[in-house]
Write a protein that holds these residues in place. Structure first.
Motif, PDB file in Angstrom:
ATOM      1  N   ASN A 177       0.895  -0.980   0.322  1.00  7.93           N
ATOM      2  CA  ASN A 177       0.088  -0.128   0.324  1.00  7.93           C
ATOM      3  C   ASN A 177       1.144   1.489  -0.230  1.00  7.93           C
ATOM      4  OD1 ASN A 177      -2.147  -1.224   0.114  1.00  7.93           O
ATOM      5  ND2 ASN A 177      -2.286  -1.605   1.927  1.00  7.93           N
ATOM      6  N   ARG A 178       1.758   1.307   0.700  1.00 11.30           N
ATOM      7  CA  ARG A 178       3.160   2.312   0.030  1.00 11.30           C
ATOM      8  C   ARG A 178       3.479   2.632  -0.981  1.00 11.30           C
ATOM      9  NH1 ARG A 178       4.806   0.540   5.647  1.00 11.30           N
ATOM     10  NH2 ARG A 178       6.584  -0.564   4.514  1.00 11.30           N
ATOM     11  N   GLU A 180       2.551   2.063  -3.805  1.00 10.53           N
ATOM     12  CA  GLU A 180       1.897   1.644  -4.726  1.00 10.53           C
ATOM     13  C   GLU A 180       0.799   3.206  -4.496  1.00 10.53           C
ATOM     14  OE1 GLU A 180      -0.962  -1.491  -5.012  1.00 10.53           O
ATOM     15  OE2 GLU A 180       0.603  -2.960  -5.117  1.00 10.53           O
ATOM     16  N   GLY A 181       0.606   3.528  -3.374  1.00 12.18           N
ATOM     17  CA  GLY A 181       0.497   4.691  -2.680  1.00 12.18           C
ATOM     18  C   GLY A 181       1.465   5.922  -3.265  1.00 12.18           C
ATOM     19  N   ALA A 182       2.968   5.699  -3.125  1.00 12.41           N
ATOM     20  CA  ALA A 182       3.090   6.739  -3.824  1.00 12.41           C
ATOM     21  C   ALA A 182       3.650   6.578  -4.964  1.00 12.41           C
ATOM     22  CB  ALA A 182       4.828   6.121  -3.508  1.00 12.41           C
ATOM     23  N   ILE A 184       1.228   6.379  -7.367  1.00  8.46           N
ATOM     24  CA  ILE A 184      -0.043   7.136  -7.518  1.00  8.46           C
ATOM     25  C   ILE A 184      -0.044   8.584  -7.452  1.00  8.46           C
ATOM     26  CG2 ILE A 184      -2.724   7.537  -6.809  1.00  8.46           C
ATOM     27  CD1 ILE A 184      -2.709   4.546  -6.029  1.00  8.46           C
ATOM     28  N   ALA A 185       0.734   8.816  -5.818  1.00  8.06           N
ATOM     29  CA  ALA A 185       1.074  10.557  -5.980  1.00  8.06           C
ATOM     30  C   ALA A 185       1.677  10.681  -6.787  1.00  8.06           C
ATOM     31  CB  ALA A 185       0.972  10.843  -4.792  1.00  8.06           C
ATOM     32  N   THR A 186       2.772  10.400  -7.829  1.00 14.41           N
ATOM     33  CA  THR A 186       3.110  10.861  -8.513  1.00 14.41           C
ATOM     34  C   THR A 186       2.817  11.699 -10.320  1.00 14.41           C
ATOM     35  OG1 THR A 186       3.846   8.995 -10.300  1.00 14.41           O
ATOM     36  CG2 THR A 186       4.942   9.971  -8.578  1.00 14.41           C
ATOM     37  N   ASP A 187       1.430  11.121 -10.111  1.00 19.02           N
ATOM     38  CA  ASP A 187      -0.050  11.589 -11.412  1.00 19.02           C
ATOM     39  C   ASP A 187      -0.701  10.963 -10.619  1.00 19.02           C
ATOM     40  OD1 ASP A 187      -0.729  12.541 -13.733  1.00 19.02           O
ATOM     41  OD2 ASP A 187       0.500  11.373 -14.811  1.00 19.02           O
ATOM     42  N   PRO A 188      -2.357  11.489  -9.846  1.00 19.71           N
ATOM     43  CA  PRO A 188      -3.140  11.359  -8.921  1.00 19.71           C
ATOM     44  C   PRO A 188      -4.411  11.299 -10.272  1.00 19.71           C
ATOM     45  CG  PRO A 188      -2.856  13.354  -8.253  1.00 19.71           C
ATOM     46  CD  PRO A 188      -1.371  12.878  -9.016  1.00 19.71           C
ATOM     47  N   ASP A 189      -4.117  12.006 -11.324  1.00 25.38           N
ATOM     48  CA  ASP A 189      -5.321  11.684 -12.095  1.00 25.38           C
ATOM     49  C   ASP A 189      -5.050  11.190 -13.483  1.00 25.38           C
ATOM     50  OD1 ASP A 189      -6.453  14.042 -10.711  1.00 25.38           O
ATOM     51  OD2 ASP A 189      -5.446  15.592 -10.896  1.00 25.38           O
ATOM     52  N   PRO A 197      -5.884   1.863  -5.648  1.00 23.01           N
ATOM     53  CA  PRO A 197      -5.862   1.223  -4.274  1.00 23.01           C
ATOM     54  C   PRO A 197      -6.321   0.572  -3.746  1.00 23.01           C
ATOM     55  CG  PRO A 197      -7.023   3.753  -4.422  1.00 23.01           C
ATOM     56  CD  PRO A 197      -6.369   3.079  -6.633  1.00 23.01           C
TER      57      PRO A 197
END
Length: 417
Positions: A177-178, A180-182, A184-189, A197
């Motif tokens: 989760n950490r 994959e969350g990181a 996603i945060a690089t390009d959340p849209d 997630p």
């Protein structure tokens, strides 16, 4: 027949069964059944969308496919005596479509499907070139698949489970989760997203209920990608006769499985690139105590492939390098090189009368071979895709006479957003 430890009734939905499986990974999902080392047993598996895709001539069901519900997995199955640090040995004794059901509304009842998923709902390996939804229905006759949506081809399937794995530990789940969350945060849209997630919506968690269900649903990992526990690896050679060695992260190992495929090409490139179906698995399990340390298999399964591949003697191979369609040079990008090899194959087959979408569906589902052929010569990696020529009704080898045109029929059903 081996003892049936995980039965499914084709007339009921996945969540209405006597034993309910799961569609998320979490160490606290209770085991549904327990087996012993040395046991041979049968498990029924539902098609990964639990009947949401239909045997018809529309791709609306692929366009609107409920990704939050997948994968519907049979399990967890605890193995008596398994402890963290062991290796779980799993033999695929047999695998096939839904037993004794050669017709019906569910994939696996005499038919299966391949889908090109739209960019707005999952996407695929070539989603920028194929952003809309398409579908092909394949009919089974013995080991052979044919399709009214992709005429002019027939081939022998390599039947296999796309997904099998053990439960993660709490620490391993947190790491998933950490990281994959990181990402996603690089390009959340981004569309499609970079990762999926945890999602409580539509979570199925076996026998859990109440506050414990809510806690686990908020933490549990989606089943879409392969990870250290095996999972959705989509390896077409996980066929009958395969022996797999899975790391054990929790007491009992908690083995789960599903996403059966009648056939698939290397890469399952359309996202739903295999011929999806429900069916059964006959498995044998055993333990290698302390095997993770003994063999250095601390993460990701190792396996001995089965030996039931179809015999194709001639192949037509296409190559690609790590240069984008608009001419940008990339450094040893093997993923891009394989994309370019697949696009070259699609463009080539379109000269024979198949639409590009039909060719794409074919590459996802037929037993093609994908290879990293060169990763040493900077800046270009080279990837290749091998297509068995015996699957075609016409000769597809280049000749002075030019390509023989086939009748593409009604084509693949298409839906767009």
């Amino acid at each position: 027949m081996p003892e049936l430890v995980f039965p499914l009734d084709s007339s009921k939905r996945f969540t209405e069964q006597d034993i309910v499986g799961h569609n998320r990974w979490h160490p606290d999902i209770p085991a549904a059944v327990t087996v012993r080392p040395g046991d041979v047993f049968r498990v029924h598996c539902r098609e990964w969308f639990d009947g949401a895709i239909h045997n018809d001539d529309s791709a609306d069901d692929v366009r609107d496919a409920p990704l939050s519900t997948v994968h519907v997995l049979s399990g967890p199955i605890a193995v008596e005596g398994a402890e963290p640090g062991d290796l779980l040995l799993v033999d695929i004794v047999d695998v096939g479509p839904i037993p004794q059901e050669d017709s019906g509304p569910l994939a696996g009842q005499g038919w299966g499907y391949t889908g090109i998923f739209p960019k707005q709902n999952g996407g695929g390996f070539l989603t920028d070139q194929f952003p809309d939804a398409y579908k092909a229905i394949w009919d089974f006759r013995g080991q052979t698949a044919t399709s009214r949506h992709v005429p002019g081809v027939s081939y022998t399937g390599i039947v296999h489970p796309g997904l099998m794995g053990t439960a993660p530990s709490a620490d391993l789940l947190a790491r998933w989760n950490r990281r994959e969350g990181a990402l996603i945060a690089t390009d959340p849209d981004r569309v499609p997203p970079l990762a999926l997630p945890p999602l409580p919506q539509d979570a199925v968690l076996g026998s859990l209920s109440g506050a414990e269900f809510d806690r686990v649903a908020a933490e549990a990992a989606r089943t879409a990608p392969p990870r250290e526990n095996g999972g959705n690896q989509d390896i077409k050679n996980f066929s009958r006769g395969t022996r797999v060695f899975y790391p054990v992260f929790v007491p009992g190992a908690n083995l789960s499985m599903g996403d059966l495929h009648f056939s698939q090409g290397d890469g399952e490139i359309t996202f739903c690139g295999a011929i999806e179906m429900g069916g059964f698995l006959d498995l044998h399990v055993d333990l290698i105590k302390g095997g993770m340390e003994t063999y250095g298999v601390a993460e990701n399964a190792v396996f001995v492939p089965g030996n039931v591949e179809p015999r194709y003697e001639r192949w037509l191979a296409f190559s690609g390098t790590s240069v984008t369609l608009d001419g940008e040079q990339r450094y040893l990008d093997s993923d891009l090189a394989y994309q370019r090899a697949c696009l070259h194959a699609i463009d080539y087959l379109s000269r024979f009368g198949w639409s590009r979408e039909q060719a794409y569906l074919l590459l996802g589902s037929a037993p093609i071979e994908g290879r990293l052929s060169g990763v040493v010569d900077i800046p270009n990696s080279c990837a290749t895709v091998y297509i068995p020529t015996g699957i075609f009704d016409v000769d597809v080898i280049p000749s002075a006479a030019g390509p023989t045109r086939i009748d593409p029929g009604q084509g693949a059903p298409h839906s767009s957003f």
